[in-house]
Design a protein around this motif. Structure first.
Motif, PDB file in Angstrom:
ATOM      1  N   ASP A 133     -99.761 120.792  67.975  1.00 58.72           N
ATOM      2  CA  ASP A 133     -98.375 120.530  67.580  1.00 58.72           C
ATOM      3  C   ASP A 133     -97.684 121.820  67.142  1.00 58.72           C
ATOM      4  O   ASP A 133     -96.515 122.058  67.481  1.00 58.72           O
ATOM      5  N   LYS A 136     -96.977 123.928  70.205  1.00 59.93           N
ATOM      6  CA  LYS A 136     -95.842 123.354  70.952  1.00 59.93           C
ATOM      7  C   LYS A 136     -94.524 123.738  70.285  1.00 59.93           C
ATOM      8  O   LYS A 136     -93.566 124.138  70.955  1.00 59.93           O
ATOM      9  N   GLU A 163     -99.672 112.043  72.171  1.00 59.18           N
ATOM     10  CA  GLU A 163     -98.223 112.235  72.173  1.00 59.18           C
ATOM     11  C   GLU A 163     -97.865 113.694  72.461  1.00 59.18           C
ATOM     12  O   GLU A 163     -96.994 113.980  73.295  1.00 59.18           O
ATOM     13  N   GLU A 167     -95.898 115.287  75.687  1.00 61.87           N
ATOM     14  CA  GLU A 167     -94.715 116.157  75.606  1.00 61.87           C
ATOM     15  C   GLU A 167     -94.948 117.468  76.357  1.00 61.87           C
ATOM     16  O   GLU A 167     -94.035 117.989  77.005  1.00 61.87           O
ATOM     17  N   CYS A 168     -96.173 117.992  76.252  1.00 65.64           N
ATOM     18  CA  CYS A 168     -96.492 119.225  76.983  1.00 65.64           C
ATOM     19  C   CYS A 168     -96.427 118.996  78.490  1.00 65.64           C
ATOM     20  O   CYS A 168     -95.884 119.828  79.239  1.00 65.64           O
ATOM     21  N   ARG A 170     -94.679 116.810  80.033  1.00 70.21           N
ATOM     22  CA  ARG A 170     -93.271 116.680  80.414  1.00 70.21           C
ATOM     23  C   ARG A 170     -92.628 118.059  80.543  1.00 70.21           C
ATOM     24  O   ARG A 170     -91.890 118.323  81.504  1.00 70.21           O
ATOM     25  N   ALA A 178     -97.467 112.734  82.181  1.00 71.93           N
ATOM     26  CA  ALA A 178     -96.808 112.634  80.870  1.00 71.93           C
ATOM     27  C   ALA A 178     -96.618 111.168  80.484  1.00 71.93           C
ATOM     28  O   ALA A 178     -96.888 110.765  79.345  1.00 71.93           O
ATOM     29  N   LEU A 182     -98.190 109.319  77.152  1.00 67.09           N
ATOM     30  CA  LEU A 182     -97.303 108.721  76.158  1.00 67.09           C
ATOM     31  C   LEU A 182     -97.547 107.216  76.046  1.00 67.09           C
ATOM     32  O   LEU A 182     -97.424 106.639  74.959  1.00 67.09           O
ATOM     33  N   LYS A 194     -91.487 106.349  68.570  1.00 65.48           N
ATOM     34  CA  LYS A 194     -91.352 107.668  69.187  1.00 65.48           C
ATOM     35  C   LYS A 194     -92.054 107.793  70.537  1.00 65.48           C
ATOM     36  O   LYS A 194     -91.449 108.285  71.493  1.00 65.48           O
ATOM     37  N   LEU A 198     -90.050 108.745  73.927  1.00 63.74           N
ATOM     38  CA  LEU A 198     -90.364 109.930  74.726  1.00 63.74           C
ATOM     39  C   LEU A 198     -90.677 109.541  76.161  1.00 63.74           C
ATOM     40  O   LEU A 198     -90.250 110.219  77.110  1.00 63.74           O
ATOM     41  N   VAL A 202     -88.808 110.592  80.052  1.00 64.96           N
ATOM     42  CA  VAL A 202     -89.494 111.399  81.079  1.00 64.96           C
ATOM     43  C   VAL A 202     -88.796 111.233  82.412  1.00 64.96           C
ATOM     44  O   VAL A 202     -88.477 110.131  82.805  1.00 64.96           O
TER      45      VAL A 202
END
Length: 202
Positions: A133, A136, A163, A167-168, A170, A178, A182, A194, A198, A202
């Motif tokens: 995290d 990121k 999660e 995000e990475c 994506r 992704a 998620l 969340k 997210l 995408v």
């Protein structure tokens, strides 16, 4: 703990135990009035434990955790510094301090604290997840993905790491993967909005 305190008002360890109970009770507690009461009593007990000479590193970690829950990351970091001064091998304190640093926006410091935890416990899934995290947030997406991947390998039920990995992916434009990650995060924590938000983006 209360019976011990009633019998011996100067028993520092009993105050520590009760502070630890209040700290644990804070986790997941949504009622703000109840939270304030737990914070106030937990801090009072932790302070009394210190005043009565109880000096275990865990006490300062507990007080740091309560301060962090109360929105005082500076106080939390001060206590966790003391916990690590007393016990540099205290892996949980490294990770708690990393969380407090994130609350201050100090992602580099959080990354370094995760490094400290991993030097002591190279298979700590939470440390990899926290570091992912932080990486990121600092824009190092490939390194964040690698850490998140290691975190879910070590603990497939760690929804935070799924999660972050999502995000990475994506950000790397690997959209189908992704969505899969998620969705895994959403399944593990169905009450959290969340991961689903997210995924929808995408």
């Amino acid at each position: 703990a209360e019976k011990a305190i009633d019998r011996h008002r100067g028993f520092g360890e009993a105050y520590f135990v009760r502070a630890m109970v209040y700290g644990r009770a804070l986790q997941g507690q949504k009622d703000e009035a109840v939270r304030k009461g737990y914070v106030a009593q937990g801090l009072k007990d932790a302070n009394d434990a210190v005043a009565f000479g109880y000096g275990d590193a865990m006490l300062f970690a507990v007080r740091g955790q309560i301060r962090d829950e109360a929105g005082d990351p500076d106080g939390a970091i001060q206590d966790l510094d003391e916990a690590l001064r007393r016990n540099p091998d205290f892996v949980k304190a490294w990770l708690m301090r990393a969380q407090a640093k994130v609350a201050k926006g100090d992602h580099r410091g959080a990354w370094e604290d995760c490094d400290g935890a991993l030097k002591l416990d190279a298979k700590n899934a939470q440390a990899y997840g926290f570091r992912a995290d932080a990486k990121k947030a600092l824009g190092d997406i490939p390194a964040a993905f690698a850490d998140a991947t290691e975190s879910v390998r070590l603990n497939p039920r760690g929804y935070d790491a799924w999660e972050v990995r999502g995000e990475c992916l994506r950000a790397l434009k690997r959209y189908e993967e992704a969505i899969e990650d998620l969705e895994k995060a959403a399944i593990l924590k169905p009450k959290l909005a969340k991961p689903r938000a997210l995924k929808a983006g995408v």
